[in-house]
Design a protein around this motif. Structure first.
Motif, mmCIF file in Angstrom:
data_model
loop_
_atom_site.group_PDB
_atom_site.id
_atom_site.type_symbol
_atom_site.label_atom_id
_atom_site.label_comp_id
_atom_site.label_asym_id
_atom_site.label_seq_id
_atom_site.Cartn_x
_atom_site.Cartn_y
_atom_site.Cartn_z
ATOM 1 N N TRP A 6 0.852 -1.190 0.000
ATOM 2 C CA TRP A 6 0.000 0.000 0.000
ATOM 3 C C TRP A 6 0.890 1.245 0.000
ATOM 4 O O TRP A 6 0.693 2.163 -0.778
ATOM 5 C CB TRP A 6 -0.900 -0.013 1.238
ATOM 6 N N ARG A 7 1.888 1.264 0.857
ATOM 7 C CA ARG A 7 2.780 2.416 0.976
ATOM 8 C C ARG A 7 3.641 2.587 -0.275
ATOM 9 O O ARG A 7 3.877 3.707 -0.724
ATOM 10 C CB ARG A 7 3.659 2.252 2.221
ATOM 11 N N ILE A 8 4.127 1.492 -0.852
ATOM 12 C CA ILE A 8 4.917 1.574 -2.082
ATOM 13 C C ILE A 8 4.070 2.164 -3.207
ATOM 14 O O ILE A 8 4.537 3.020 -3.965
ATOM 15 C CB ILE A 8 5.489 0.194 -2.467
ATOM 16 N N PHE A 9 2.827 1.724 -3.315
ATOM 17 C CA PHE A 9 1.944 2.254 -4.348
ATOM 18 C C PHE A 9 1.698 3.744 -4.128
ATOM 19 O O PHE A 9 1.684 4.522 -5.084
ATOM 20 C CB PHE A 9 0.621 1.497 -4.366
ATOM 21 N N GLU A 10 1.492 4.167 -2.891
ATOM 22 C CA GLU A 10 1.279 5.585 -2.616
ATOM 23 C C GLU A 10 2.512 6.405 -2.952
ATOM 24 O O GLU A 10 2.395 7.510 -3.486
ATOM 25 C CB GLU A 10 0.897 5.795 -1.152
ATOM 26 N N LYS A 11 3.696 5.889 -2.665
ATOM 27 C CA LYS A 11 4.921 6.600 -3.015
ATOM 28 C C LYS A 11 5.048 6.768 -4.526
ATOM 29 O O LYS A 11 5.624 7.741 -4.994
ATOM 30 C CB LYS A 11 6.155 5.857 -2.494
ATOM 31 N N ALA A 12 4.525 5.809 -5.276
ATOM 32 C CA ALA A 12 4.590 5.868 -6.734
ATOM 33 C C ALA A 12 3.451 6.696 -7.332
ATOM 34 O O ALA A 12 3.305 6.761 -8.548
ATOM 35 C CB ALA A 12 4.575 4.463 -7.318
ATOM 36 N N GLY A 13 2.641 7.312 -6.487
ATOM 37 C CA GLY A 13 1.572 8.170 -6.977
ATOM 38 C C GLY A 13 0.289 7.429 -7.314
ATOM 39 O O GLY A 13 -0.586 7.978 -7.982
ATOM 40 N N ARG A 14 0.170 6.203 -6.889
ATOM 41 C CA ARG A 14 -1.035 5.407 -7.132
ATOM 42 C C ARG A 14 -1.837 5.328 -5.839
ATOM 43 O O ARG A 14 -1.274 5.432 -4.754
ATOM 44 C CB ARG A 14 -0.665 3.983 -7.570
ATOM 45 N N PRO A 15 -3.157 5.116 -5.940
ATOM 46 C CA PRO A 15 -3.933 4.909 -4.720
ATOM 47 C C PRO A 15 -3.507 3.608 -4.029
ATOM 48 O O PRO A 15 -3.286 2.595 -4.680
ATOM 49 C CB PRO A 15 -5.382 4.807 -5.207
ATOM 50 N N GLY A 16 -3.394 3.643 -2.733
ATOM 51 C CA GLY A 16 -2.946 2.480 -1.983
ATOM 52 C C GLY A 16 -3.857 1.280 -2.072
ATOM 53 O O GLY A 16 -3.409 0.140 -2.008
ATOM 54 N N TRP A 17 -5.168 1.518 -2.243
ATOM 55 C CA TRP A 17 -6.120 0.404 -2.276
ATOM 56 C C TRP A 17 -5.846 -0.534 -3.449
ATOM 57 O O TRP A 17 -6.243 -1.699 -3.412
ATOM 58 C CB TRP A 17 -7.564 0.909 -2.333
ATOM 59 N N GLU A 18 -5.146 -0.054 -4.492
ATOM 60 C CA GLU A 18 -4.852 -0.919 -5.636
ATOM 61 C C GLU A 18 -3.943 -2.092 -5.249
ATOM 62 O O GLU A 18 -3.923 -3.109 -5.930
ATOM 63 C CB GLU A 18 -4.196 -0.104 -6.754
ATOM 64 N N ALA A 19 -3.222 -1.954 -4.155
ATOM 65 C CA ALA A 19 -2.347 -3.029 -3.697
ATOM 66 C C ALA A 19 -3.131 -4.170 -3.053
ATOM 67 O O ALA A 19 -2.582 -5.247 -2.837
ATOM 68 C CB ALA A 19 -1.335 -2.478 -2.701
ATOM 69 N N LEU A 20 -4.398 -3.963 -2.761
ATOM 70 C CA LEU A 20 -5.196 -4.974 -2.075
ATOM 71 C C LEU A 20 -5.843 -5.983 -3.017
ATOM 72 O O LEU A 20 -6.233 -7.065 -2.587
ATOM 73 C CB LEU A 20 -6.296 -4.305 -1.238
ATOM 74 N N ILE A 21 -5.960 -5.654 -4.290
ATOM 75 C CA ILE A 21 -6.642 -6.523 -5.245
ATOM 76 C C ILE A 21 -5.591 -7.440 -5.888
ATOM 77 O O ILE A 21 -4.704 -6.959 -6.591
ATOM 78 C CB ILE A 21 -7.391 -5.694 -6.300
ATOM 79 N N PRO A 22 -5.678 -8.741 -5.660
ATOM 80 C CA PRO A 22 -4.584 -9.661 -5.991
ATOM 81 C C PRO A 22 -4.011 -9.576 -7.402
ATOM 82 O O PRO A 22 -2.830 -9.323 -7.558
ATOM 83 C CB PRO A 22 -5.190 -11.036 -5.732
ATOM 84 N N ILE A 23 -4.768 -9.760 -8.444
ATOM 85 C CA ILE A 23 -4.198 -9.776 -9.793
ATOM 86 C C ILE A 23 -4.013 -8.360 -10.325
ATOM 87 O O ILE A 23 -3.005 -8.058 -10.980
ATOM 88 C CB ILE A 23 -5.083 -10.628 -10.727
ATOM 89 N N TYR A 24 -4.934 -7.492 -10.024
ATOM 90 C CA TYR A 24 -4.853 -6.089 -10.446
ATOM 91 C C TYR A 24 -3.580 -5.430 -9.933
ATOM 92 O O TYR A 24 -2.989 -4.584 -10.601
ATOM 93 C CB TYR A 24 -6.100 -5.348 -9.948
ATOM 94 N N LYS A 25 -3.132 -5.834 -8.743
ATOM 95 C CA LYS A 25 -1.912 -5.289 -8.144
ATOM 96 C C LYS A 25 -0.725 -5.446 -9.088
ATOM 97 O O LYS A 25 0.102 -4.544 -9.216
ATOM 98 C CB LYS A 25 -1.642 -5.998 -6.822
#
Length: 137
Positions: free
Chosen positions: A24-43
């Motif tokens: 979640w934090r890595i995605f936020e650092k990259a400018g993406r919403p953190g919730w995207e890290a929660l969806i298994p394949i979409y991640k």
């Protein structure tokens, strides 16, 4: 015996939840919403965007033998996208339980999608506001 399995299960659940927080934090650092890290394949689709590679790399990562090469390349591009070197890539691969949290919660800043040279170069350029009034020399 049941207590040992329950304890092990809770320990593994804690590790999984911890890594969801890390991603979640890595995605936020990259400018993406953190919730995207929660969806298994979409991640993984989003991770390909973060490192600058096309979505079909995920398919290459599913081919036995070929997957080792592409996963190592993707991890290297992830570390380069955050301004780290190959030594950090080795850490991510062999000691991920330490290096991924360091990437997430440390001082690493996302500097652009390393796998896409044009976008990476553009991310390195300072922002120039074309709408701002320019000072004449």
């Amino acid at each position: 015996m049941v207590g040992a399995f329950l304890g092990l299960g809770l320990f593994l659940l804690a590790i999984v939840v911890f890594f969801y927080v890390v991603y979640w934090r890595i995605f936020e650092k990259a400018g993406r919403p953190g919730w995207e890290a929660l969806i298994p394949i979409y991640k993984y689709f989003i991770m390909m965007k973060i490192i600058g590679k096309p979505w079909w790399w995920i398919l290459l990562m599913c081919i036995p033998g070929v997957n080792i090469v592409f996963i190592i390349m993707a991890v290297n591009m992830l570390s380069k996208s955050f301004g780290k070197d190959e030594g950090y890539t080795v850490g991510l691969i062999f000691l991920g339980i330490v290096f991924y949290p360091l990437l997430a919660f440390g001082d690493a800043q996302y500097i652009g999608p390393y796998g896409d040279p044009a976008a990476f170069e553009a991310a390195q350029q300072p922002d120039f506001d074309f709408d701002a009034p320019q000072q004449k020399l």
